[in-house]
Design an enzyme around this catalytic site. Structure first.
Site, PDB file in Angstrom:
ATOM      1  N   CYS A  60       0.848  -1.199   0.000  1.00 27.45           N
ATOM      2  CA  CYS A  60       0.000   0.000   0.000  1.00 27.45           C
ATOM      3  C   CYS A  60       0.882   1.248   0.000  1.00 27.45           C
ATOM      4  O   CYS A  60       1.811   1.358   0.809  1.00 27.45           O
ATOM      5  CB  CYS A  60      -0.904   0.007   1.224  1.00 27.45           C
ATOM      6  SG  CYS A  60      -1.935   1.494   1.351  1.00 27.45           S
ATOM      7  N   CYS A  86      -0.511   6.333   6.956  1.00 27.74           N
ATOM      8  CA  CYS A  86      -1.858   5.974   7.402  1.00 27.74           C
ATOM      9  C   CYS A  86      -1.742   5.055   8.614  1.00 27.74           C
ATOM     10  O   CYS A  86      -0.893   4.165   8.665  1.00 27.74           O
ATOM     11  CB  CYS A  86      -2.596   5.263   6.266  1.00 27.74           C
ATOM     12  SG  CYS A  86      -4.062   4.354   6.778  1.00 27.74           S
ATOM     13  N   CYS A 123      -2.932   0.194   8.972  1.00 25.71           N
ATOM     14  CA  CYS A 123      -2.192  -1.067   8.967  1.00 25.71           C
ATOM     15  C   CYS A 123      -0.890  -0.904   9.742  1.00 25.71           C
ATOM     16  O   CYS A 123      -0.269   0.145   9.713  1.00 25.71           O
ATOM     17  CB  CYS A 123      -1.879  -1.512   7.539  1.00 25.71           C
ATOM     18  SG  CYS A 123      -3.330  -2.050   6.604  1.00 25.71           S
ATOM     19  N   CYS A 154      -8.106   2.193  -0.917  1.00 24.14           N
ATOM     20  CA  CYS A 154      -7.678   1.395   0.234  1.00 24.14           C
ATOM     21  C   CYS A 154      -7.530  -0.057  -0.216  1.00 24.14           C
ATOM     22  O   CYS A 154      -8.539  -0.752  -0.422  1.00 24.14           O
ATOM     23  CB  CYS A 154      -8.679   1.497   1.380  1.00 24.14           C
ATOM     24  SG  CYS A 154      -8.236   0.463   2.800  1.00 24.14           S
ATOM     25  N   GLN A 210     -19.199  -8.183  11.473  1.00 25.44           N
ATOM     26  CA  GLN A 210     -17.844  -8.721  11.352  1.00 25.44           C
ATOM     27  C   GLN A 210     -17.131  -8.048  10.187  1.00 25.44           C
ATOM     28  O   GLN A 210     -17.733  -7.764   9.156  1.00 25.44           O
ATOM     29  CB  GLN A 210     -17.885 -10.235  11.146  1.00 25.44           C
ATOM     30  CG  GLN A 210     -18.428 -11.020  12.329  1.00 25.44           C
ATOM     31  CD  GLN A 210     -17.492 -11.034  13.526  1.00 25.44           C
ATOM     32  OE1 GLN A 210     -16.355 -10.578  13.455  1.00 25.44           O
ATOM     33  NE2 GLN A 210     -17.982 -11.562  14.637  1.00 25.44           N
ATOM     34  N   PHE A 256     -24.751 -12.577  23.328  1.00 35.62           N
ATOM     35  CA  PHE A 256     -24.154 -11.472  22.574  1.00 35.62           C
ATOM     36  C   PHE A 256     -24.274 -11.812  21.082  1.00 35.62           C
ATOM     37  O   PHE A 256     -23.303 -11.752  20.326  1.00 35.62           O
ATOM     38  CB  PHE A 256     -22.687 -11.252  22.957  1.00 35.62           C
ATOM     39  CG  PHE A 256     -22.474 -10.915  24.410  1.00 35.62           C
ATOM     40  CD1 PHE A 256     -22.595  -9.607  24.863  1.00 35.62           C
ATOM     41  CD2 PHE A 256     -22.159 -11.907  25.320  1.00 35.62           C
ATOM     42  CE1 PHE A 256     -22.385  -9.303  26.211  1.00 35.62           C
ATOM     43  CE2 PHE A 256     -21.955 -11.621  26.659  1.00 35.62           C
ATOM     44  CZ  PHE A 256     -22.069 -10.313  27.108  1.00 35.62           C
ATOM     45  N   GLU A 306     -29.207 -10.596  23.078  1.00 36.22           N
ATOM     46  CA  GLU A 306     -28.384  -9.462  22.650  1.00 36.22           C
ATOM     47  C   GLU A 306     -28.916  -8.193  23.308  1.00 36.22           C
ATOM     48  O   GLU A 306     -30.129  -7.998  23.430  1.00 36.22           O
ATOM     49  CB  GLU A 306     -28.434  -9.337  21.123  1.00 36.22           C
ATOM     50  CG  GLU A 306     -27.907  -8.046  20.543  1.00 36.22           C
ATOM     51  CD  GLU A 306     -26.444  -7.800  20.857  1.00 36.22           C
ATOM     52  OE1 GLU A 306     -26.115  -6.651  21.220  1.00 36.22           O
ATOM     53  OE2 GLU A 306     -25.641  -8.738  20.762  1.00 36.22           O
ATOM     54  N   ASP A 327     -20.086 -14.539  22.395  1.00 38.82           N
ATOM     55  CA  ASP A 327     -19.236 -13.702  21.537  1.00 38.82           C
ATOM     56  C   ASP A 327     -19.358 -12.248  21.991  1.00 38.82           C
ATOM     57  O   ASP A 327     -19.996 -11.421  21.342  1.00 38.82           O
ATOM     58  CB  ASP A 327     -19.674 -13.848  20.072  1.00 38.82           C
ATOM     59  CG  ASP A 327     -18.791 -13.035  19.127  1.00 38.82           C
ATOM     60  OD1 ASP A 327     -17.696 -12.629  19.536  1.00 38.82           O
ATOM     61  OD2 ASP A 327     -19.214 -12.815  17.976  1.00 38.82           O
ATOM     62  N   CYS A 338     -12.687 -11.225  20.289  1.00 40.56           N
ATOM     63  CA  CYS A 338     -11.823 -10.385  19.468  1.00 40.56           C
ATOM     64  C   CYS A 338     -10.645  -9.857  20.274  1.00 40.56           C
ATOM     65  O   CYS A 338      -9.881  -9.026  19.789  1.00 40.56           O
ATOM     66  CB  CYS A 338     -12.618  -9.223  18.873  1.00 40.56           C
ATOM     67  SG  CYS A 338     -13.374  -8.146  20.108  1.00 40.56           S
TER      68      CYS A 338
END
Length: 427
Positions: free
Chosen positions: A73, A79, A82, A156, A257, A284, A304, A352, A378
């Site tokens: 990139c 930026c 990443c 991007c 996601q 969740f 949820e 989750d 996550c």
């Protein structure tokens, strides 16, 4: 490679050697005043930096590591999106797998960890671009690392093809349309099956005339849906997201996601773990990425806290033929976790939670009789914390699968399968 951040005020130039990588992908070097953190470097490299305190700005790589690769990139290094494009693939995968291994070791959890699963697919199906007015001009792009300075982009490469060049076009058009207020805008753009779903944050309430003009702009840009802070301005087509047999229209601006393959991969591991069960609780649940796929084979109760998300799940379940019974409940699981008698009605529980984890719910699960828990996270640290609670309650962590949905970032997802070894005797 030379990079420069925009938060630097005074700096000292020096040459150092990187000894290791931190969890955020920054290189770490030791100095007389303590550790120094440098972005975009690798262990063993000799680099020139500018620093003021513990954080440094990379000036040049003087002796590169053999594990250094060429970023694809043109914005990498300026930026802040990443952090790892300079790593060769093998090194990158080993480092990311090591994040999970190190976190579990710190938590004193002994278990084998499966190989890292690449779930990037075609790329990110959702991006958030920032519109700022620091001077007379409008600036549109991503933020520089650890800065509020906008790096302007025209494409991007880590987004899905539909978003790569079109997302900046959409953000600029909306920014220009709302530029009179000169407010900082964050424009979230999702590539749905039926077109772009756009939610704008930062502007505040609109006058009727502005709303009407945005409806015209949405038509000009051929947007599926346009909303401001989740308030739908116009829905020209329902922005549908496939979830197994079902098609879900998530609430404007709600969680999704990051990649389609990431969602499918996480769901695949959840389904594999639950394949012999008859009744599952999905806690969740969001708008249904696991619940709706599970319901193709078993009964599901989805819980949820976001009322809009659970309503979208319920609507999709009712509209999809051939699913088993799906019930849903809007409930704040942080304040009101499911209790033992509720949990014991299920053969398995899928959990989750957001990045903060689910400590309160984990404690209730640890005291329950549920035979199987599938934990999706996550954040390896909160995964380890909650898994420790479950293990202390009599569960065995049988599988740990790292999933790389957020490629080129330090983030890694974890799927853990826990089975109860024996029901605890109760006094």
């Amino acid at each position: 490679m030379a990079t420069r951040n925009f938060y630097w005020e005074r700096a000292v130039t020096e040459q150092i050697t990187i000894t290791r990588l931190g969890a955020k992908a920054d290189g770490v070097a030791e100095s007389a005043s303590g550790p120094v953190f440098v972005p975009y470097v690798l262990p063993g490299e000799t680099v020139t930096i500018e620093r003021d305190g513990p954080r440094a700005n990379l000036v040049s790589v003087d002796a590169p590591s053999p594990e250094r690769g060429a970023p694809f990139c043109p914005y990498f290094g300026t930026c802040g999106g990443c952090a790892t494009q300079h790593m060769r693939e093998g090194f990158y995968r080993s480092w990311k797998h090591g994040i999970v291994a190190h976190t579990l070791r710190q938590a004193r959890i002994e278990t084998s960890i499966e190989p890292l699963v690449d779930a990037h697919g075609e790329g990110r199906r959702r991006v958030t671009l920032h519109v700022r007015f620091p001077d007379r001009a409008m600036h549109v792009g991503y933020m520089a690392a650890r800065s509020h300075h906008v790096i302007e982009i025209d494409h991007c490469p880590i987004a899905v093809p539909a978003l790569q060049r079109q997302a900046p076009v959409i953000a600029r058009a909306i920014g220009k349309h709302l530029s009179a207020a000169r407010k900082p805008l964050d424009i979230q753009i999702t590539a749905a099956e039926t077109g772009f779903d756009v939610d704008v944050r930062g502007h505040g309430p609109l006058k009727d005339q502005d709303r009407l003009s945005l409806i015209d702009l949405a038509a000009d840009l051929d947007l599926a849906r346009l909303s401001i802070h989740g308030d739908v301005i116009v829905e020209r087509r329902p922005p549908a997201i496939p979830m197994g047999r079902a098609a879900v229209v998530p609430p404007a601006g709600s969680f999704l996601q990051a990649t389609r393959l990431g969602e499918e991969t996480l769901a695949r591991f959840v389904l594999e773990a639950c394949e012999r069960t008859k009744r599952v609780a999905d806690l969740f649940s969001g708008c249904g990425p696991f619940a709706l796929r599970l319901a193709e084979k078993m009964e599901v109760h989805a819980v949820e806290g976001d009322k809009g998300a659970i309503a979208a799940l319920d609507k999709a379940a009712r509209a999809t033929p051939g699913l088993r019974r799906v019930t849903s409940e809007a409930r704040d699981l942080f304040r009101r976790p499911l209790l033992g008698p509720e949990l014991n009605a299920f053969d398995a529980v899928v959990i989750d939670p957001p990045r903060a984890g689910a400590e309160a719910q984990a404690r209730q699960l640890a005291a329950s009789k549920v035979p199987l828990i599938v934990s999706v996270s996550c954040d390896p640290a909160t995964f380890a914390r909650d898994a420790t609670i479950l293990i202390a309650g009599g569960y065995r962590l049988e599988r740990v699968i790292p999933v790389d949905q957020f490629k080129y970032s330090p983030h890694v997802e974890v799927v853990g399968v826990l089975k109860r070894e024996a029901v605890k005797k109760r006094r």
